[in-house]
Design a protein around this motif. Structure first.
Motif, short mmCIF file in Angstrom:
data_model
loop_
_atom_site.label_atom_id
_atom_site.label_comp_id
_atom_site.label_asym_id
_atom_site.label_seq_id
_atom_site.Cartn_x
_atom_site.Cartn_y
_atom_site.Cartn_z
N GLN A 1 0.83 -1.21 0.00
CA GLN A 1 0.00 0.00 0.00
C GLN A 1 0.86 1.26 0.00
OE1 GLN A 1 -2.12 -1.22 3.55
NE2 GLN A 1 -4.05 -1.34 2.44
N ARG A 2 1.97 1.20 0.72
CA ARG A 2 2.87 2.37 0.76
C ARG A 2 3.43 2.66 -0.63
NH1 ARG A 2 4.70 -0.18 5.53
NH2 ARG A 2 6.77 -0.72 4.74
N LEU B 1 0.24 3.80 -2.93
CA LEU B 1 -0.51 5.01 -2.57
C LEU B 1 0.39 6.20 -2.26
CD1 LEU B 1 -3.17 3.34 -0.24
CD2 LEU B 1 -3.45 4.04 -2.63
N ILE B 2 1.64 5.92 -1.91
CA ILE B 2 2.53 7.02 -1.52
C ILE B 2 3.69 7.18 -2.50
CG2 ILE B 2 4.00 7.93 0.34
CD1 ILE B 2 1.03 7.74 1.11
N THR B 3 4.55 6.18 -2.55
CA THR B 3 5.77 6.33 -3.34
C THR B 3 5.49 6.54 -4.83
OG1 THR B 3 6.79 4.83 -1.76
CG2 THR B 3 8.05 5.35 -3.74
N LEU B 4 4.61 5.67 -5.37
CA LEU B 4 4.34 5.73 -6.81
C LEU B 4 3.74 7.08 -7.23
CD1 LEU B 4 5.01 3.60 -8.87
CD2 LEU B 4 2.65 2.82 -8.79
N PRO B 5 2.67 7.54 -6.57
CA PRO B 5 2.11 8.85 -6.99
C PRO B 5 3.10 10.01 -6.82
CG PRO B 5 0.60 7.71 -5.51
CD PRO B 5 1.86 6.92 -5.51
N ILE B 6 3.88 9.97 -5.74
CA ILE B 6 4.80 11.08 -5.51
C ILE B 6 5.90 11.10 -6.57
CG2 ILE B 6 6.52 12.04 -3.91
CD1 ILE B 6 4.80 11.07 -1.62
N THR B 7 6.31 9.91 -7.01
CA THR B 7 7.42 9.85 -7.95
C THR B 7 6.94 9.70 -9.39
OG1 THR B 7 7.56 7.47 -7.56
CG2 THR B 7 9.04 8.87 -6.28
N ARG B 8 5.65 9.95 -9.61
CA ARG B 8 5.08 9.76 -10.95
C ARG B 8 5.87 10.51 -12.03
NH1 ARG B 8 -0.74 11.69 -10.86
NH2 ARG B 8 0.44 13.63 -10.87
N ALA B 9 6.23 11.75 -11.71
CA ALA B 9 6.97 12.55 -12.69
C ALA B 9 8.30 11.87 -13.03
CB ALA B 9 7.20 13.95 -12.16
N GLY B 10 8.96 11.36 -12.02
CA GLY B 10 10.24 10.70 -12.23
C GLY B 10 10.07 9.45 -13.07
#
Lengths: 375, 264
Positions: free
Chosen positions: B177-178, B181-190
């Motif tokens: 879930q982390r 829901l967290i890492t993937l969306p935050i690093t989407r641009a990368g």
């Protein structure tokens, strides 16, 4: 029963013992401060309670269960981080609601709980903002709301005030205390600021080099330090180093390295001839003009009465600080509360009589004193 | 920006212009040449025409090659991302033994001569008795572009404090879930930047493809290379110009829209 038990816990990182056989505990509803200089292991201790690190040895008990190796996401602990660690891609409401989402709360119930939590930290109306649109203080409140909304068994606060400016810090400290006592939530508060620790906590565990060197109530830790490190770290104190001498009518004698003889109150029996540290709080030192009459009739020529000279005056608003020289090598700081302007009676260069009651001069064994804040 | 330009900064600007000319000059020559009515390339500018671009319709093999390149680029970028993203996460988040060595190993395709990499892959496929196929070519491209994914991802992750993920854990999110829901969306641009960058690096690659190309897997650079062996006319400049523009557009999108620094 102790709600939190941190029992003989050690944490070894590659080649470095961050926490060394540390123990402390907190009753249900208490707020305990882990206080110490940076690098003392307090944050590592907190991270082990949260479940981000696993103890190398020892046990952590929470609400009657051993949790030492339980993964963080199963502990039901609320935590705030020094850098707030909000989810930057979520609104305030989504941040606060995240824990409820993980707990599969329904939409309506979740919304009501989020609203209540935001009201509690006085952030109503900011639900739709993103963290980047908030000030540091507001971010801290969101982090706090996010941590308490899940009704955790324990609240962990890692340096919650250190990134706020002085005004906000005071306000936030009071608010944290209010929220904590209203929710009666057992809280561990990590700080390097001893004053913060004294004002907010029910208990204090003073840490140094990975060890808990003293645990007790703020009054105990402040008035009866059991360890030279605690004596020097807690409170603003003058430290004089020397060698213990024989006991004289209930007081222990001590001669400083600069050759000054003084009397003090030993915390523990101390052998004459052993290295000793005298600790006198700035606020307990009296500085007067040499010819001023004694206000309390104490013996002018008695112990702990010295002649010195005011070298520097620091005006602090509510108080004034006199930095005085004593003998050739010692420096004594006295802080005097100002009730009215007439209290500032001394000027730099004045010869003064410096004194302190023997009962307010702690003499402790000078065990391998490291420099305070050595990192 | 300062209103007055000092002598020093004027010098710096001149230096910058010089560097830009040096780097982009050849591309400019190609682009200008692609509009030249002359029948050879390079040559003096004789007149302006779009004719060479129109000729693209008479060379279906270039369109086929373009299609192959797009497919290979997409597969390579996808496979490179699937491998590279977890690698970057591990490198950014954990300290472990031989981390430096492992990082160097993962980044090796960046500095290894591509001709060696291509040769090695050809030998590997031969040893495994696998024919050089379209898929083989895509996979060797994936190996080559993976470090670009790792690099784009790392530049994104260094700004992401590990405590953000820890906060999610404390709120009850498990590792999966982390990530979702967290890492993937935050690093989407990368992730997008890494994918596009990887695609570009595959799209323009010649040396790797040389060894493993087959009639069904002829990439655009191979096709261009083959064409230039027999003749050089402004038609090839037109094709080249299109690839240059496509690559610049992709890089612009990454740097300005996704705001990920590619080569910092």
């Amino acid at each position: 029963m102790n709600w939190l038990e941190f029992r003989n816990v050690s944490k070894q990182f590659s080649g470095h013992l961050a926490v060394d056989d540390a123990s402390f505990s907190a009753q249900e509803g208490e707020i305990i401060c882990l206080v110490g200089p940076s690098g003392c292991g307090k944050t590592t201790a907190l991270r082990m309670i949260a479940g981000f690190e696993t103890p190398t040895s020892g046990e952590i008990w929470l609400g009657g269960h051993e949790v030492s190796t339980l993964p963080a996401h199963k502990r039901n602990i609320g935590i705030t981080f020094q850098n707030y660690a909000l989810f930057p891609h979520m609104t305030v409401a989504a941040n606060v609601g995240f824990g409820l989402r993980m707990r599969k709360f329904g939409r309506e119930e979740s919304r009501a709980k989020v609203a209540a939590a935001l009201a509690m930290v006085r952030l109503d109306g900011l639900d739709a903002r993103y963290p980047s649109q908030l000030s540091g203080g507001q971010q801290q409140r969101v982090a706090l709301a996010r941590a308490i909304v899940i009704e955790p068994v324990m609240l962990l606060l890692d340096e919650p005030l250190s990134n706020l400016d002085a005004m906000l810090r005071e306000e936030m400290r009071v608010e944290i205390k209010e929220i904590q006592s209203r929710l009666k939530i057992t809280t561990v508060f990590v700080t390097h600021d001893q004053e913060e620790a004294l004002t907010i906590s029910d208990r204090i565990a003073v840490m140094q080099a990975g060890q808990v060197v003293q645990e007790g109530t703020p009054v105990e830790v402040f008035e009866r330090p059991q360890h030279s490190f605690v004596a020097s770290f807690i409170g603003q104190s003058n430290l004089l180093r020397g060698v213990a001498a024989a006991e004289v009518d209930g007081h222990v004698g001590m001669r400083t390295h600069s050759g000054i003889d003084l009397h003090g109150r030993p915390i523990k029996p101390i052998e004459p001839g052993t290295p000793a540290l005298a600790v006198i709080r700035h606020s307990r030192v009296r500085v007067e003009k040499p010819d001023s009459p004694d206000s309390d009739g104490s013996d002018k020529a008695g112990p702990n009465v010295f002649s010195g000279r005011v070298e520097l005056i620091n005006y602090l608003g509510d108080s004034v600080q006199y930095v005085c020289s004593l003998g050739d090598a010692e420096r004594i700081i006295a802080t005097v509360a100002i009730a009215n302007a007439a209290d500032i009676a001394l000027a730099a260069g004045d010869d003064v009589r410096i004194s302190w009651p023997a009962g307010d001069c702690l003499v402790v064994a000078d065990a391998s004193m490291p420099d305070q804040d050595d990192d | 920006m300062s209103a007055r330009i000092s002598l020093g900064s004027a010098g710096a600007i001149a230096w910058l212009v010089l560097i830009y000319l040096f780097v982009l000059g050849p591309a400019a020559v190609v682009i200008i040449g692609s509009f030249n009515t002359a029948t050879s390339f390079p040559s003096d500018f004789e007149g302006f025409t779009f004719g060479w671009y129109a000729q693209l319709g008479e060379h279906p093999e270039f369109l086929d090659a373009l299609f192959v390149s797009i497919q290979i680029g997409a597969i390579a970028a996808f496979v490179g991302s699937v491998i590279g993203i977890p690698v970057a996460l591990a490198l950014a988040r954990y300290d472990f033994r031989f981390k430096g060595m492992i990082t160097a190993f993962i980044m090796a395709p960046l500095i290894l001569p591509q001709i060696v990499l291509g040769m090695a892959m050809l030998q590997l496929l031969t040893a495994l008795q696998l024919p050089a196929t379209f898929l083989g070519l895509a996979l060797i491209h994936a190996v080559f572009v993976m470090p670009y994914v790792v690099r784009a991802m790392l530049s994104c992750l260094t700004g992401l404090s590990p405590s953000v993920s820890e906060a999610a854990a404390s709120l009850g999110a498990n590792a999966w879930q982390r990530f979702l829901l967290i890492t993937l969306p935050i690093t989407r641009a990368g992730i997008m930047a890494g994918f596009i960058f990887a695609f570009i690096m595959s799209f323009i690659n010649l040396p790797l493809s040389l060894f493993l190309t087959t009639p069904t897997s002829t990439t655009l650079p191979i096709r261009m290379f083959a064409y230039m062996e027999s003749q050089i006319d402004p038609f090839i400049a037109a094709v080249g110009s299109l690839t240059v523009i496509a690559v610049i557009a992709g890089s612009f999108f990454i740097e300005k829209i996704l705001k990920v620094r590619l080569l910092a």
